[in-house]
Design an enzyme around this catalytic site. Sequence first.
Site, PDB file in Angstrom:
ATOM      1  N   HIS A  50       0.829  -1.203   0.000  1.00 31.27           N
ATOM      2  CA  HIS A  50       0.000   0.000   0.000  1.00 31.27           C
ATOM      3  C   HIS A  50       0.863   1.254   0.000  1.00 31.27           C
ATOM      4  CE1 HIS A  50      -2.952   2.743   2.289  1.00 31.27           C
ATOM      5  NE2 HIS A  50      -3.476   2.556   1.097  1.00 31.27           N
ATOM      6  N   GLU A 106      -4.238   3.942  -8.217  1.00 33.51           N
ATOM      7  CA  GLU A 106      -5.497   4.574  -7.798  1.00 33.51           C
ATOM      8  C   GLU A 106      -5.598   5.988  -8.349  1.00 33.51           C
ATOM      9  OE1 GLU A 106      -7.905   6.280  -3.924  1.00 33.51           O
ATOM     10  OE2 GLU A 106      -6.408   4.712  -3.597  1.00 33.51           O
ATOM     11  N   HIS A 108      -0.958  10.818  -1.916  1.00 30.95           N
ATOM     12  CA  HIS A 108      -2.257  10.369  -1.425  1.00 30.95           C
ATOM     13  C   HIS A 108      -3.195  11.517  -1.076  1.00 30.95           C
ATOM     14  CE1 HIS A 108      -5.155   9.198   1.735  1.00 30.95           C
ATOM     15  NE2 HIS A 108      -5.323   8.140   0.956  1.00 30.95           N
ATOM     16  N   ASP A 132      -1.173   6.402  -5.544  1.00 30.33           N
ATOM     17  CA  ASP A 132      -2.247   7.359  -5.752  1.00 30.33           C
ATOM     18  C   ASP A 132      -1.770   8.421  -6.732  1.00 30.33           C
ATOM     19  OD1 ASP A 132      -4.109   6.618  -3.294  1.00 30.33           O
ATOM     20  OD2 ASP A 132      -2.065   6.740  -2.520  1.00 30.33           O
ATOM     21  N   GLU A 147       0.938  -0.380  -4.739  1.00 29.50           N
ATOM     22  CA  GLU A 147      -0.221   0.480  -4.981  1.00 29.50           C
ATOM     23  C   GLU A 147       0.222   1.926  -4.855  1.00 29.50           C
ATOM     24  OE1 GLU A 147      -3.762   2.847  -3.329  1.00 29.50           O
ATOM     25  OE2 GLU A 147      -1.765   2.452  -2.502  1.00 29.50           O
TER      26      GLU A 147
END
Length: 302
Positions: A53, A163, A95, A82, A80
Site C-alpha cells: 500500500h 489509484e 495520497h 495514488d 499500490e
Amino acid sequence: MYARTSVTATVALLGAAALVLPGTTSAAAPHTTAPQTSPVSARQGTDPLVIAHRGASAYAPENTLAAVDKAEELGIDWVENDVQRTKDGQLVVLHDTDLKRTTDAEQVFPDRAPWNVKDFTAAEIARLDAGSWFGAEWAGARVPTLKGYLDAVEDNRQKLLLEIKAPELYPGIEKDILRVLRAEGWLDRAHVRNKLVIQSFGADSVKAVHEQRPDVTTGFLGAPAVADLPSYAKFTDQINPTHSTLTAEYVAAVHRLKGAHGKRLQVSTWTVNDAAGALRVAGFGVDGIITNNPDVVRDAVG
C-alpha cells in the site's frame, strides 16, 4: 537504492511535461472487450495476492520511490499508488489532496494555504521534502511524477495497482493517466494482461477508464450493495472494500458474478497490517490484500 530514488524523482518531476501537454494524441484507438486474463484471475485457489500500500509504507515514506524500492527489497511484486494532477497538468504520486501531511509545503510556501495539490505546479512540488515527516533518514525524498514512479516499478520488475485519487477534482484525469501509461509502455499487451490494475473510489472514473481502454483491468474501491453488484460488474473486474466491514458472505456474493472481462469478479481488501487480520480476510476467500506491512501479511498467509 535511496540515492537513486531522490535523483530519479526530481528529474522525473521536472522532465515529464512532454507526456501530458494539451493537444497530445489520445491514449489509444478503441479496443474490443473480448474476455482476457486479468492480472489476478489466474490466482484462483491460491494464497491472496499481497499488495504494498503506497509502496512498503510502514518502512519508507508513502508513495515515494524509496517505498517502491523497499517493497522490492522485501520481495513484494505488487505496489499500490495514488495519482493526482498539478496546476500545470502534470501527474504526481501523492495520497492526500493537500500537501500538508507528507511534505514541507507549509514551510516552503507559507502564504499558499490550504496547500492543495491542484494549486501547485510540478516544479513547485519538486522542491518539497516528502521524506522528513517520516524520519530524518528520509530527508530529501521527493514527490514522484507518475512517469518517475512507473520507471521505478519497471526497473524493479514489479506490478502496479494505480489509484485515481479524488477524480472529481481533476476532470479528464483518466485520459491523462492513460496517455502517460501508453507513452511509458504500460499499455502494451504484456503490461495490460499481467502488470496493471487501475482503481478508484469514483465509479464514473472507473467507467471512464473502461470506456477508453476496455482491455485494462479495473477496480472499484468500496462495497456496493449486493443488489447493485451486477451493474458494477459491467465496467469493473474488482470490488475492493475496506477490511473492517468485510464478510465471507460479501466476498462470495462478489465471486458469484463475472466482471467486465468475463472472468470471476475479484476482491482485494484494504488496509490489513497484521497477521491476525490477514488470516481473517484470507479465510473469507479474498483475492488480494492491500497492506502497509507486506512482509507481515505475506508471511501470515503464504
